[in-house]
Design an enzyme around this catalytic site. Structure first.
Site, mmCIF file in Angstrom:
data_model
loop_
_atom_site.group_PDB
_atom_site.id
_atom_site.type_symbol
_atom_site.label_atom_id
_atom_site.label_comp_id
_atom_site.label_asym_id
_atom_site.label_seq_id
_atom_site.Cartn_x
_atom_site.Cartn_y
_atom_site.Cartn_z
ATOM 1 N N LYS A 54 37.800 48.353 42.370
ATOM 2 C CA LYS A 54 36.253 46.963 42.245
ATOM 3 C C LYS A 54 36.199 46.840 43.196
ATOM 4 C CE LYS A 54 39.782 45.552 38.606
ATOM 5 N NZ LYS A 54 40.597 44.616 37.932
ATOM 6 N N GLN A 98 44.089 39.775 40.654
ATOM 7 C CA GLN A 98 44.236 41.148 39.772
ATOM 8 C C GLN A 98 45.711 40.687 39.110
ATOM 9 O OE1 GLN A 98 43.221 44.366 39.882
ATOM 10 N NE2 GLN A 98 44.326 44.036 38.309
ATOM 11 N N ASP A 121 36.093 37.443 35.003
ATOM 12 C CA ASP A 121 37.536 38.768 33.960
ATOM 13 C C ASP A 121 37.243 37.475 32.960
ATOM 14 O OD1 ASP A 121 38.715 40.405 35.076
ATOM 15 O OD2 ASP A 121 40.982 39.365 35.822
#
Ligand code: NDP
Length: 294
Positions: A54, A98, A121
């Site tokens: 990422k 994460q 997200d």
């Protein structure tokens, strides 16, 4: 041999990222350098790879990134304090924590702590609500990437019957909401469904997000259906580690109309849409600041 069109998620993700570079350039000209903060707690090797990818893609796209790596024994208070600081930092536009978090940390509390405007997200309840209302600004990256691939292959999805296998909060449920918004008739099957394969066999579109290696074989798929395989399963074949999806590619490819491979299908799209969300978040935050300043 395979009759289905192989949907190249890697190539499509590269195209999406290419188009985003221009958006980043425009934002920078307006004095806004889009920035993604990535938080990794613990030392899970798969999470480490995801985070590195990422950060790498962010840099390649011109997005600033800051990494916060915390030990596995980090307390929830420490993590929430970091999130509060990132929420308050005007230079940070997107925050990604994460998942999964180490045992003892409450994922819901952590997701709830992220400012909805920076929740790239798309997991915060406020963003989930927007998604269900059909008005998402920050939709979850994996299902949004799947929808993009489906539109590339099939164009208008109106009237198609889509079956989503799996009902997780991060893939199955938001996927169903996005397909509904795209005017599909949507069926969701899960571990308690008694007739999952039979329901799938009726589908024009199958999205598999189960986490069971090669669960869906040709018997689950209607000839010509589009099959999107979200699954990432690490298994051993002949003593060698291998990444396989939730779909048995070799069995399904001769039956399906189009199919994503694993790897090289949905995975790269997830990261591309994370970058897209980061830029969307930066654009909105910049517009809000401009409006306040005016
Ligand atoms: P979860 O474990 O959270 O959810 C799995 C879902 O599958 C559950 O809803 C479960 O049902 C359902 N299920 C389990 N067994 C069956 C079965 N035999 N028949 C029908 N449904 C079943 O997984 P995630 O949604 O987080 O992830 C799914 C897969 O996608 C994983 O392999 C994961 O690694 C991968 N993934 C890939 C991403 C990418 O970028 N490509 C991103 C995110 C995930 P129930 O709710 O009843 O338990």
């Amino acid at each position: 041999m395979s009759a289905a069109q192989r949907i190249d998620g890697k190539a499509e993700a590269a195209r999406v990222l290419d188009s985003l570079r221009d958006d980043v350039e425009r934002l920078r000209e307006q004095g806004c350098a889009p920035c993604l903060a990535v938080v990794l707690v613990g030392d899970d090797p798969a999470s480490d790879v995801y985070v590195r990818n990422k950060v790498l893609r962010a840099r390649e796209t011109g997005i600033e990134s800051v990494e916060h790596r915390l030990p596995a024994n980090t307390s929830e208070d420490t993590l929430l304090t970091l999130i509060a600081a990132l929420n308050a930092d005007p230079a940070v536009h997107g925050i990604l924590v994460q998942m999964p978090l180490p045992a003892g940390l409450d994922e819901h509390a952590v997701i709830d702590a992220i400012a909805p405007a920076k929740d790239v997200d798309g997991f915060h309840p406020a963003n989930v609500g927007q998604l269900v209302l059909g008005d998402a600004t920050l939709a979850p990256c994996t299902p949004n990437g799947c929808l993009h691939l489906l539109r590339q292959v099939a164009g208008d999805l109106s009237g198609k019957h889509a079956v989503v296998v799996g009902r997780s909060n991060i893939v199955g449920k938001p996927m169903a909401a996005l397909l509904l918004q795209a005017n599909c008739s949507v069926t969701v099957v899960h571990s308690r469904s008694t007739n999952a394969a039979a329901l799938c066999r009726q589908a024009d579109i199958v999205v598999a997000a189960v986490g069971r290696p090669r669960l869906l074989d040709a018997g689950w798929i209607k000839p010509g259906a589009i099959v999107i395989d979200v699954g990432i399963n690490r298994i051993e074949i002949d003593g060698q580690p291998k990444l396989v999806g939730d779909v048995d590619f070799d069995s399904v490819a001769p039956v399906a109309g189009a199919i994503t491979p694993v790897p090289g299908g949905v995975g790269p799209m997830t990261i591309a849409f994370l970058m897209k969300n980061t830029i969307a978040a930066a654009v909105r935050q910049q517009a809000m600041r401009d409006a306040i300043a005016a």
